[in-house]
Structures are given as structure tokens and as C-alpha cells.
Scaffold this active site. Sequence first.
Site, PDB file in Angstrom:
ATOM      1  N   GLY A  13       7.297  33.455   9.287  1.00 23.19           N
ATOM      2  CA  GLY A  13       8.189  34.437   9.622  1.00 23.19           C
ATOM      3  C   GLY A  13       8.045  35.775   9.370  1.00 23.19           C
ATOM      4  O   GLY A  13       6.887  36.221   8.968  1.00 23.19           O
ATOM      5  N   ALA A  14       8.956  37.023   9.565  1.00 23.86           N
ATOM      6  CA  ALA A  14       8.825  38.323   9.462  1.00 23.86           C
ATOM      7  C   ALA A  14       8.343  38.683   8.080  1.00 23.86           C
ATOM      8  O   ALA A  14       7.283  39.343   8.015  1.00 23.86           O
ATOM      9  CB  ALA A  14      10.168  38.909   9.781  1.00 23.86           C
ATOM     10  N   SER A  41       6.200  24.627  12.858  1.00 25.52           N
ATOM     11  CA  SER A  41       5.068  25.468  12.889  1.00 25.52           C
ATOM     12  C   SER A  41       3.817  24.722  12.188  1.00 25.52           C
ATOM     13  O   SER A  41       2.928  25.402  12.031  1.00 25.52           O
ATOM     14  CB  SER A  41       5.186  26.713  11.961  1.00 25.52           C
ATOM     15  OG  SER A  41       6.324  27.461  12.798  1.00 25.52           O
ATOM     16  N   ARG A 102      19.863  35.433  -6.627  1.00 25.84           N
ATOM     17  CA  ARG A 102      19.885  36.778  -7.191  1.00 25.84           C
ATOM     18  C   ARG A 102      20.799  37.031  -8.341  1.00 25.84           C
ATOM     19  O   ARG A 102      20.645  37.671  -9.370  1.00 25.84           O
ATOM     20  CB  ARG A 102      20.125  37.603  -6.215  1.00 25.84           C
ATOM     21  CG  ARG A 102      19.019  37.856  -5.048  1.00 25.84           C
ATOM     22  CD  ARG A 102      19.252  38.893  -4.165  1.00 25.84           C
ATOM     23  NE  ARG A 102      18.313  38.873  -2.869  1.00 25.84           N
ATOM     24  CZ  ARG A 102      18.590  39.152  -1.676  1.00 25.84           C
ATOM     25  NH1 ARG A 102      19.805  39.436  -1.411  1.00 25.84           N
ATOM     26  NH2 ARG A 102      17.522  38.871  -0.803  1.00 25.84           N
ATOM     27  N   CYS A 133      17.342  43.727   0.748  1.00 27.30           N
ATOM     28  CA  CYS A 133      16.532  45.011   1.253  1.00 27.30           C
ATOM     29  C   CYS A 133      17.179  46.174   1.148  1.00 27.30           C
ATOM     30  O   CYS A 133      16.478  47.056   0.580  1.00 27.30           O
ATOM     31  CB  CYS A 133      16.098  44.590   2.834  1.00 27.30           C
ATOM     32  SG  CYS A 133      17.478  44.140   3.829  1.00 27.30           S
ATOM     33  N   SER A 163      15.146  43.904  12.707  1.00 25.15           N
ATOM     34  CA  SER A 163      14.397  42.846  12.180  1.00 25.15           C
ATOM     35  C   SER A 163      14.833  42.400  10.933  1.00 25.15           C
ATOM     36  O   SER A 163      14.161  41.522   9.996  1.00 25.15           O
ATOM     37  CB  SER A 163      12.677  43.456  11.979  1.00 25.15           C
ATOM     38  OG  SER A 163      12.982  44.827  11.148  1.00 25.15           O
ATOM     39  N   HIS A 247      15.235  50.224   7.800  1.00 21.88           N
ATOM     40  CA  HIS A 247      16.468  50.562   7.347  1.00 21.88           C
ATOM     41  C   HIS A 247      16.638  52.034   6.905  1.00 21.88           C
ATOM     42  O   HIS A 247      16.053  52.501   5.903  1.00 21.88           O
ATOM     43  CB  HIS A 247      17.096  49.709   6.510  1.00 21.88           C
ATOM     44  CG  HIS A 247      17.215  48.460   6.493  1.00 21.88           C
ATOM     45  ND1 HIS A 247      17.013  47.761   7.813  1.00 21.88           N
ATOM     46  CD2 HIS A 247      17.488  47.185   5.669  1.00 21.88           C
ATOM     47  CE1 HIS A 247      17.366  46.382   7.809  1.00 21.88           C
ATOM     48  NE2 HIS A 247      17.618  45.913   6.651  1.00 21.88           N
ATOM     49  N   GLN A 320      12.200  47.841   5.807  1.00 16.49           N
ATOM     50  CA  GLN A 320      12.937  46.691   4.616  1.00 16.49           C
ATOM     51  C   GLN A 320      11.966  45.336   4.798  1.00 16.49           C
ATOM     52  O   GLN A 320      12.289  44.725   3.680  1.00 16.49           O
ATOM     53  CB  GLN A 320      14.304  46.522   5.521  1.00 16.49           C
ATOM     54  CG  GLN A 320      14.420  45.596   6.259  1.00 16.49           C
ATOM     55  CD  GLN A 320      13.783  45.775   7.703  1.00 16.49           C
ATOM     56  OE1 GLN A 320      13.538  46.998   8.082  1.00 16.49           O
ATOM     57  NE2 GLN A 320      13.831  44.765   8.495  1.00 16.49           N
TER      58      GLN A 320
END
Length: 340
Positions: A13-14, A41, A102, A133, A163, A247, A320
Site C-alpha cells: 500500500g501507499a 498481492s 489510538r 496524518c 493519497s 496535506h 502525509q
Amino acid sequence: MKKYNIAVVGATGAVGEEIFRVLEELKFSVGEVLPLASAKSAGSQIEFNGKKFKVQELTDTVFKENKIDIAFFSAGGSVSQKFAPLAAKSGAVVIDNTSHFRMEPDVPLVVPECNSNDIKNWKKTGIIANPNCSTIQMVQILKPLDDAFGIKRVDVSTYQAASGAGKEGMEELVLQMQKFFEFKLDECLPKAFAHQLALNVIPHIDVFLDNDYTKEEMKMVNETRKILHKDIEVSATCVRVPVLRSHSEAITISFERDIDANEARKILEKAPNIVVLDDPSQKLYPMPIHSSDKNETFVGRIRVDNFCKNILHLWCAADQIRVGAATNAVRIAQIWAQEN
Ligand SMILES: NC(=O)c1ccc[n+]([C@@H]2O[C@H](COP(=O)([O-])OP(=O)(O)OC[C@H]3O[C@@H](n4cnc5c(N)ncnc54)[C@H](OP(=O)(O)O)[C@@H]3O)[C@@H](O)[C@H]2O)c1
């Protein structure tokens, strides 16, 4: 030097791809490498430090079968919910990029420039959470200003890149731009975003809550207070803009006392991983084209409010996927590794 066996969940992933790049750049001492993703994947390859590694499917037993020291998670909240406790049980420290843990009281929520001390509490759950982010770049700026002048309240509007919604978000924006110039925009209906993003802005990120704020906006409120250990008043408006990466944020900060823009600028110039770009006469201010692919948060347009001398306005931009995810996660791992 001790080497750490690393797993990256969401390796294709990103954020996952960027974690490998940042580990390379910051020369993290890596032993074994285990890239994990979904069955889709499995078998594909990732490159790390000049070598190729096969991506494996994330399964219930993968952390029992491999001795992992540090497991980075970036495959979505439901994946972390199920698999992060398994990784922690097998002895790894989990550094989780999703929002799932979180706000759990026993899970440290860490931005190393602000609250690296909280990392020592990792043993309670085996999990350390990486903040949202948009929150990370903002608190990197707030922390030194709060230490110096005492912050009472923060009002922020974000300008968030495509993104932020992962690879799917980036691909959707690029395709919409192509289709626009082919006069075929109706062939690319929105999927990653609530509306067409190309040539548009969307004041809606994540779901709306009962209080009329979005979940993304409330993350900025609640996470800021947890990281800074202070009940600062925060109000956020989060907006998606047709930018591919990085961002930006317009932040208004109310202090307990009057503030001087030059003093604030000097404090930010000395703050870790902050770059002040603030010379409007030279058209110098942060923009996504400056901050993309960088590990620093860029800040400028620093000015005192026209009417209230205890209010400061500023503008920032940060990548980000790096500052807001991968770089923050690897910096947490660096500090954790000093003690473990
Ligand atoms: N993008 C950002 O700027 C950003 C910033 C901070 C935090 N985050 C958070 O980080 C997480 C990942 O975001 P991203 O942008 O990297 O998303 P992404 O580009 O969509 O990548 C998702 C990754 O998760 C994997 N995955 C999906 N379902 C899986 C499953 N059931 N089991 C194992 N792997 C699975 C995917 O593997 P396949 O290739 O097999 O599908 C892919 O590697 C999200 O929770 C996001 O909120 C993102």
C-alpha cells in the site's frame, strides 16, 4: 549492532511502500524482512536495500511462524483489530498506522517530537499508535509554541491530498484528470471520495458524526489532546483537495498571552523536523510541491491576528504518507530500539 526483524502489514500500500523507503533512508538496522498483504498481492515482490522480497499473505499464524521484533501495521483498522494483538502476543512491538487503537487509554499515541516519553508505556499492550496524518504535522508545530507561550485554543482547516485515501484515491484523481481532458469525466464515477475530486474541493473526509463534525475532524480534536497531555480546545474542518500528495493546513492558534510573530518564527526554526519557509516578498511559503517526499513539516505565513494580539495564524504543508505515517512510525521504532 543489534538487527531487528521487521514485518510490514500492508506492504503493497501507499504507507507500507513508504515505510520501506524510510527504513532505508534512515539506515534502520534491519535483520529479516517480512512483507505482508492480502491474498490478492501474495507472491508479488517488494524491494528493500537492493534486495527483492516476496510478499506473503497475512494469516493467523504468520507471527508465530516468524520471529518478528517490530511489526508495522498499515492495512486498515479492521486488519489491525484482528492481527495486531496476535503480533504483540508473539513478542513483537506493533507500530500501528490505523486509527483503531489510538484512543485506547493503555496504548501510547506518539509523535516523537512531542511525547517520545510515552513510548516507554508500550509493554501494557505491545502496541504503539501512530496518530492521524493531519494531527501529526499540526502537533509538531503546536508543541514548541505551547511550551513557549501556552496554547488555549486551535482552529484548523485542512487541505488534504488524494493519497490520504491510499493508492485508490491517487488513482481516482489521476484518472478523473485524464478523463476531464478527454471530455469523458462521466466515465469515472467517484468511489474513493464522496464526489468528483478533479477540479473540485470536498469538505467531507470520513463519516459524519452526531455532532455534525466528521470522524476525521474529531480525530484532530481528540488525538491532539492525548498527544499534548493538555485539554486544548480544538476545532477542525477537514477538506479533500485535488492534490496528489502532501496535506496543507491553515491553523489559527489562541495563546494565553500576546504573541510576537518573530518570536514564534524563531521558536519554530529551532524545533525538530520543522522547516520555516516564510518570506512572502520572495513568494516563499510552504506548498505541497515543497513538502512531497520530504521528512519535515514546512511552515510559513506566520502572522499575528489583525484584532487580537494573542492570536497567531500560520500555514503548513507536510507529506502525509511520510511525516503523517511512515516517517513518524520509523522514528518511533528508532526510539523504541534504543531501549529494546
Ligand atoms: N495514505 C495516507 O496518507 C495515510 C496516512 C496515515 C495513516 N494511514 C492509514 O494507513 C492505513 C493504510 O493506508 P494506505 O493509504 O497505505 O492504504 P492502501 O494504499 O489502500 O494500502 C492498503 C494495504 O493494506 C493491504 N490490505 C488490505 N486488506 C488487507 C487484509 N485483509 N489483509 C492484509 N493486508 C490487507 C493491502 O494489500 P493488497 O495489495 O493485498 O490489497 C495494501 O498493502 C489505513 O488505515 C490508513 O488510514 C494512511
